[in-house]
Motif scaffolding. Structure first.
Motif, PDB file in Angstrom:
ATOM      1  N   LEU A  87      48.880  63.695  42.651  1.00 47.09           N
ATOM      2  CA  LEU A  87      48.426  64.982  42.114  1.00 47.09           C
ATOM      3  C   LEU A  87      49.530  66.032  42.231  1.00 47.09           C
ATOM      4  N   ALA A  88      50.189  66.056  43.379  1.00 44.05           N
ATOM      5  CA  ALA A  88      51.290  67.004  43.567  1.00 44.05           C
ATOM      6  C   ALA A  88      52.406  66.752  42.553  1.00 44.05           C
ATOM      7  N   GLU A  89      52.660  65.491  42.252  1.00 45.27           N
ATOM      8  CA  GLU A  89      53.699  65.154  41.276  1.00 45.27           C
ATOM      9  C   GLU A  89      53.261  65.493  39.849  1.00 45.27           C
ATOM     10  N   ARG A  90      52.005  65.303  39.548  1.00 46.78           N
ATOM     11  CA  ARG A  90      51.492  65.579  38.198  1.00 46.78           C
ATOM     12  C   ARG A  90      51.419  67.079  37.909  1.00 46.78           C
ATOM     13  N   PHE A  91      51.191  67.892  38.949  1.00 48.80           N
ATOM     14  CA  PHE A  91      51.021  69.331  38.784  1.00 48.80           C
ATOM     15  C   PHE A  91      52.057  70.099  39.611  1.00 48.80           C
ATOM     16  N   PRO A  92      53.309  70.100  39.158  1.00 48.61           N
ATOM     17  CA  PRO A  92      54.365  70.755  39.946  1.00 48.61           C
ATOM     18  C   PRO A  92      54.246  72.285  39.936  1.00 48.61           C
ATOM     19  N   SER A  93      54.666  72.872  41.029  1.00 48.65           N
ATOM     20  CA  SER A  93      54.704  74.334  41.109  1.00 48.65           C
ATOM     21  C   SER A  93      55.621  74.874  40.022  1.00 48.65           C
ATOM     22  N   GLY A  94      55.261  76.025  39.509  1.00 47.91           N
ATOM     23  CA  GLY A  94      56.036  76.666  38.448  1.00 47.91           C
ATOM     24  C   GLY A  94      55.533  76.321  37.057  1.00 47.91           C
ATOM     25  N   GLU A  95      55.007  75.105  36.889  1.00 50.08           N
ATOM     26  CA  GLU A  95      54.497  74.664  35.585  1.00 50.08           C
ATOM     27  C   GLU A  95      52.973  74.584  35.571  1.00 50.08           C
ATOM     28  N   THR A  96      52.359  74.732  36.740  1.00 50.14           N
ATOM     29  CA  THR A  96      50.925  74.552  36.884  1.00 50.14           C
ATOM     30  C   THR A  96      50.238  75.887  37.173  1.00 50.14           C
ATOM     31  N   ALA A  97      49.240  76.202  36.377  1.00 58.26           N
ATOM     32  CA  ALA A  97      48.382  77.356  36.658  1.00 58.26           C
ATOM     33  C   ALA A  97      47.251  76.835  37.528  1.00 58.26           C
ATOM     34  N   GLN A  98      47.288  77.160  38.815  1.00 60.49           N
ATOM     35  CA  GLN A  98      46.222  76.703  39.702  1.00 60.49           C
ATOM     36  C   GLN A  98      45.156  77.795  39.795  1.00 60.49           C
ATOM     37  N   LEU A  99      43.934  77.413  39.459  1.00 61.32           N
ATOM     38  CA  LEU A  99      42.807  78.337  39.534  1.00 61.32           C
ATOM     39  C   LEU A  99      42.272  78.316  40.960  1.00 61.32           C
ATOM     40  N   ARG A 100      42.053  79.504  41.489  1.00 61.32           N
ATOM     41  CA  ARG A 100      41.633  79.624  42.881  1.00 61.32           C
ATOM     42  C   ARG A 100      40.584  80.714  43.033  1.00 61.32           C
ATOM     43  N   ARG A 101      39.869  80.647  44.112  1.00 59.08           N
ATOM     44  CA  ARG A 101      38.982  81.729  44.571  1.00 59.08           C
ATOM     45  C   ARG A 101      37.989  82.209  43.515  1.00 59.08           C
ATOM     46  N   VAL A 102      37.415  81.256  42.784  1.00 58.33           N
ATOM     47  CA  VAL A 102      36.377  81.591  41.804  1.00 58.33           C
ATOM     48  C   VAL A 102      35.052  81.630  42.578  1.00 58.33           C
ATOM     49  N   TYR A 103      34.670  82.833  42.975  1.00 53.46           N
ATOM     50  CA  TYR A 103      33.496  83.037  43.815  1.00 53.46           C
ATOM     51  C   TYR A 103      32.616  84.132  43.226  1.00 53.46           C
ATOM     52  N   VAL A 104      31.312  83.906  43.257  1.00 55.08           N
ATOM     53  CA  VAL A 104      30.343  84.888  42.771  1.00 55.08           C
ATOM     54  C   VAL A 104      29.319  85.125  43.878  1.00 55.08           C
ATOM     55  N   ARG A 105      29.070  86.389  44.176  1.00 52.00           N
ATOM     56  CA  ARG A 105      28.046  86.718  45.184  1.00 52.00           C
ATOM     57  C   ARG A 105      26.694  86.155  44.724  1.00 52.00           C
ATOM     58  N   PRO A 106      25.883  85.645  45.648  1.00 55.99           N
ATOM     59  CA  PRO A 106      24.611  85.005  45.270  1.00 55.99           C
ATOM     60  C   PRO A 106      23.721  85.853  44.372  1.00 55.99           C
ATOM     61  N   GLU A 107      23.635  87.130  44.617  1.00 57.36           N
ATOM     62  CA  GLU A 107      22.742  87.979  43.818  1.00 57.36           C
ATOM     63  C   GLU A 107      23.251  88.228  42.403  1.00 57.36           C
ATOM     64  N   HIS A 108      24.472  87.784  42.108  1.00 58.16           N
ATOM     65  CA  HIS A 108      25.046  87.962  40.768  1.00 58.16           C
ATOM     66  C   HIS A 108      25.244  86.632  40.039  1.00 58.16           C
ATOM     67  N   ARG A 109      24.797  85.545  40.626  1.00 57.95           N
ATOM     68  CA  ARG A 109      24.969  84.229  40.008  1.00 57.95           C
ATOM     69  C   ARG A 109      24.029  84.037  38.830  1.00 57.95           C
ATOM     70  N   ARG A 110      24.363  83.039  38.009  1.00 62.96           N
ATOM     71  CA  ARG A 110      23.578  82.653  36.828  1.00 62.96           C
ATOM     72  C   ARG A 110      23.632  83.720  35.735  1.00 62.96           C
ATOM     73  N   ARG A 111      24.747  84.446  35.679  1.00 61.59           N
ATOM     74  CA  ARG A 111      24.931  85.473  34.652  1.00 61.59           C
ATOM     75  C   ARG A 111      26.205  85.233  33.840  1.00 61.59           C
ATOM     76  N   GLY A 112      26.834  84.087  34.062  1.00 59.35           N
ATOM     77  CA  GLY A 112      28.029  83.753  33.298  1.00 59.35           C
ATOM     78  C   GLY A 112      29.312  84.392  33.807  1.00 59.35           C
ATOM     79  N   LEU A 113      29.286  84.984  34.990  1.00 60.79           N
ATOM     80  CA  LEU A 113      30.478  85.676  35.493  1.00 60.79           C
ATOM     81  C   LEU A 113      31.627  84.714  35.783  1.00 60.79           C
ATOM     82  N   ALA A 114      31.335  83.600  36.422  1.00 60.59           N
ATOM     83  CA  ALA A 114      32.403  82.646  36.735  1.00 60.59           C
ATOM     84  C   ALA A 114      33.068  82.163  35.448  1.00 60.59           C
ATOM     85  N   ARG A 115      32.277  81.856  34.463  1.00 63.18           N
ATOM     86  CA  ARG A 115      32.818  81.380  33.180  1.00 63.18           C
ATOM     87  C   ARG A 115      33.698  82.453  32.524  1.00 63.18           C
ATOM     88  N   GLN A 116      33.240  83.702  32.531  1.00 64.87           N
ATOM     89  CA  GLN A 116      34.037  84.784  31.952  1.00 64.87           C
ATOM     90  C   GLN A 116      35.349  84.976  32.710  1.00 64.87           C
TER      91      GLN A 116
END
Length: 178
Positions: A87-116
């Protein structure tokens, strides 16, 4: 119905973003703050705000101005260890956009925020022009994560099934940039 604005995090959003992220690692993951894994949460500015090829997006509740959700992107590929070497070889730093910290507070879930937020991250990566792939990993027990990521991309490795001893139990995904 609540309305949200999706935007790059401003200085005034950092404390709220940090709170969303810390709440997630304590509540959803049960790990609490682990310095080697979560240094970017404590001080997200040098990780996501300052570097020009990185970003931190927030969803802000227009009703009260609070940060309801976060999503970040950086140019660091997955490290080996702890991730499988291929995986590290397939996704080298500099060429890979790593998605991180996609978190939604519980009271705001199921509203499409993560997708947006993820759509915003992918748009950012495409506009950069230097990323050839988008990668992320998630824990299967993270609320809503598996459904979202399976709808957006493909599973490359489920450590629970493919790594001896279950690895760290994460599932690795590739999300198309095109």
């Amino acid at each position: 119905m609540r309305e949200y604005s999706i935007r790059e995090a401003a200085t005034a959003d950092i404390d709220g973003a940090r709170a969303v992220m810390l709440d997630a690692v304590y509540r959803d993951f049960g790990t609490g703050y682990v310095p080697r894994w979560h240094a970017d949460i404590i001080d997200p500015v040098p990780f996501y705000v300052t570097p020009p090829r990185h970003t931190l997006l927030v969803a802000v509740d227009e009703r009260d101005g609070t940060v309801a959700a976060t999503a970040a992107l950086d140019a660091r590929g997955p490290a080996h260890p702890p991730n499988p070497r291929w995986l590290a070889e397939r996704f080298p730093s500099g060429e890979t956009a790593q998605l991180r910290r996609v978190y939604v507070r519980p009271e705001h879930r199921r509203r499409g925020l993560a997708r947006q937020l993820v759509d915003g991250l992918l748009e950012f990566a495409r506009a950069d022009g230097g990323y050839r792939s988008a990668y992320l990993h998630t824990y299967p027990h993270s609320p809503g994560a598996m459904g979202l990521w399976k709808a957006l991309g493909k599973v490359l490795c489920d450590e629970r099934e493919e790594v001896p001893g279950g690895g760290s139990g994460v599932v690795h995904f590739e999300i198309p940039l095109a």
